[in-house]
Write a protein that holds these residues in place. Structure first.
Motif, PDB file in Angstrom:
ATOM      1  N   SER A 194       5.635  18.007   0.601  1.00  0.00           N
ATOM      2  CA  SER A 194       4.694  17.075   1.250  1.00  0.00           C
ATOM      3  C   SER A 194       3.448  16.803   0.419  1.00  0.00           C
ATOM      4  N   SER A 195       3.570  16.825  -0.879  1.00  0.00           N
ATOM      5  CA  SER A 195       2.420  16.508  -1.718  1.00  0.00           C
ATOM      6  C   SER A 195       2.509  15.049  -2.163  1.00  0.00           C
ATOM      7  N   HIS A 196       1.341  14.464  -2.382  1.00  0.00           N
ATOM      8  CA  HIS A 196       1.304  13.072  -2.828  1.00  0.00           C
ATOM      9  C   HIS A 196       1.812  12.994  -4.259  1.00  0.00           C
ATOM     10  N   LEU A 234      11.816  11.166  -3.081  1.00  0.00           N
ATOM     11  CA  LEU A 234      10.492  10.861  -2.562  1.00  0.00           C
ATOM     12  C   LEU A 234      10.607  10.150  -1.220  1.00  0.00           C
ATOM     13  N   GLU A 235       9.550  10.239  -0.455  1.00  0.00           N
ATOM     14  CA  GLU A 235       9.455   9.486   0.789  1.00  0.00           C
ATOM     15  C   GLU A 235       8.357   8.447   0.590  1.00  0.00           C
ATOM     16  N   LEU A 236       8.612   7.217   1.005  1.00  0.00           N
ATOM     17  CA  LEU A 236       7.618   6.159   0.893  1.00  0.00           C
ATOM     18  C   LEU A 236       7.028   5.875   2.262  1.00  0.00           C
ATOM     19  N   LYS A 237       5.709   5.897   2.315  1.00  0.00           N
ATOM     20  CA  LYS A 237       4.994   5.508   3.529  1.00  0.00           C
ATOM     21  C   LYS A 237       4.052   4.383   3.142  1.00  0.00           C
ATOM     22  N   GLU A 238       3.836   3.493   4.084  1.00  0.00           N
ATOM     23  CA  GLU A 238       2.870   2.438   3.834  1.00  0.00           C
ATOM     24  C   GLU A 238       1.516   2.880   4.361  1.00  0.00           C
ATOM     25  N   ASN A 256       0.830  -1.213   0.000  1.00  0.00           N
ATOM     26  CA  ASN A 256       0.000   0.000   0.000  1.00  0.00           C
ATOM     27  C   ASN A 256       0.863   1.260   0.000  1.00  0.00           C
ATOM     28  N   CYS A 257       1.726   1.366  -0.988  1.00  0.00           N
ATOM     29  CA  CYS A 257       2.723   2.446  -1.038  1.00  0.00           C
ATOM     30  C   CYS A 257       2.097   3.806  -1.307  1.00  0.00           C
ATOM     31  N   ILE A 258       2.488   4.761  -0.482  1.00  0.00           N
ATOM     32  CA  ILE A 258       2.145   6.165  -0.680  1.00  0.00           C
ATOM     33  C   ILE A 258       3.469   6.894  -0.846  1.00  0.00           C
ATOM     34  N   PHE A 259       3.590   7.678  -1.912  1.00  0.00           N
ATOM     35  CA  PHE A 259       4.815   8.424  -2.170  1.00  0.00           C
ATOM     36  C   PHE A 259       4.566   9.893  -1.882  1.00  0.00           C
ATOM     37  N   ILE A 260       5.447  10.478  -1.109  1.00  0.00           N
ATOM     38  CA  ILE A 260       5.352  11.891  -0.774  1.00  0.00           C
ATOM     39  C   ILE A 260       6.493  12.595  -1.499  1.00  0.00           C
TER      40      ILE A 260
END
Length: 167
Positions: A99-101, A115-119, A91-95
């Motif tokens: 701080s925009s998606h 980019l920063e990856l958050k699950e 469920n990768c979310i890239f920032i």
């Protein structure tokens, strides 16, 4: 190469490495024609015009809680997100910047990027037992605000398909 010429005069010895290393470009081949149809092989025996074929790429650095992943993404192409799933990220979310998606499935790369990856957490929407849409939300977000961004309004949420356990 990019409408630039490299001229070598009185060559006695020239390695292909001397002309193929250009930062930000991957060397594809050396050709005898400007349409890059006839690859050059052999030795130079007389004056000759050769065409270098390159493919532009960008460096993409993805930071996670566990590691930093460096990627090479060709100019105008999308990030291959399979590498993250293969590494166990779900469920990768890239920032991206500010701080925009960053939608890695649709956005094309035209510059170096960090980019920063958050699950995230998935919310699945069903209609008559058929999956209509699945969205990924950041943990600890207000669900109503996020759903409004996805154009959901006038809804009730249930945790079961019989619609008995209201969320």
């Amino acid at each position: 190469f990019d409408n630039n010429e490299i001229k070598f005069n009185d060559i006695t010895e020239l390695s292909i490495d001397d002309i193929t290393k250009i930062d930000g470009y991957e060397y594809i081949g050396l050709y005898t024609d400007s349409l890059y149809q006839n690859e050059f092989s052999g030795s130079l025996t007389s004056d000759m015009t050769l065409y270098l074929k390159y493919k532009k790429y960008h460096s993409v650095l993805v930071k996670t809680d566990k590691e930093e992943i460096s990627l090479k993404v060709y100019h105008g192409e999308k990030i291959d997100t399979n590498i993250f799933y293969e590494k166990g990220y779900k469920n990768c979310i890239f920032i991206g910047e500010y701080s925009s998606h960053f939608n890695a499935n649709t956005e094309k790369i035209y510059k170096d990027l960090e980019l920063e990856l958050k699950e995230g957490l998935t919310v699945s929407f069903y209609e008559d037992d058929l999956l209509k849409e699945r969205i990924i939300l950041e943990p600890n977000t207000t669900l109503n605000n996020e759903l409004y961004k996805y154009k959901y309004d006038n809804y009730e949420l249930y945790t079961d398909k019989e619609y008995t356990n209201k969320f």
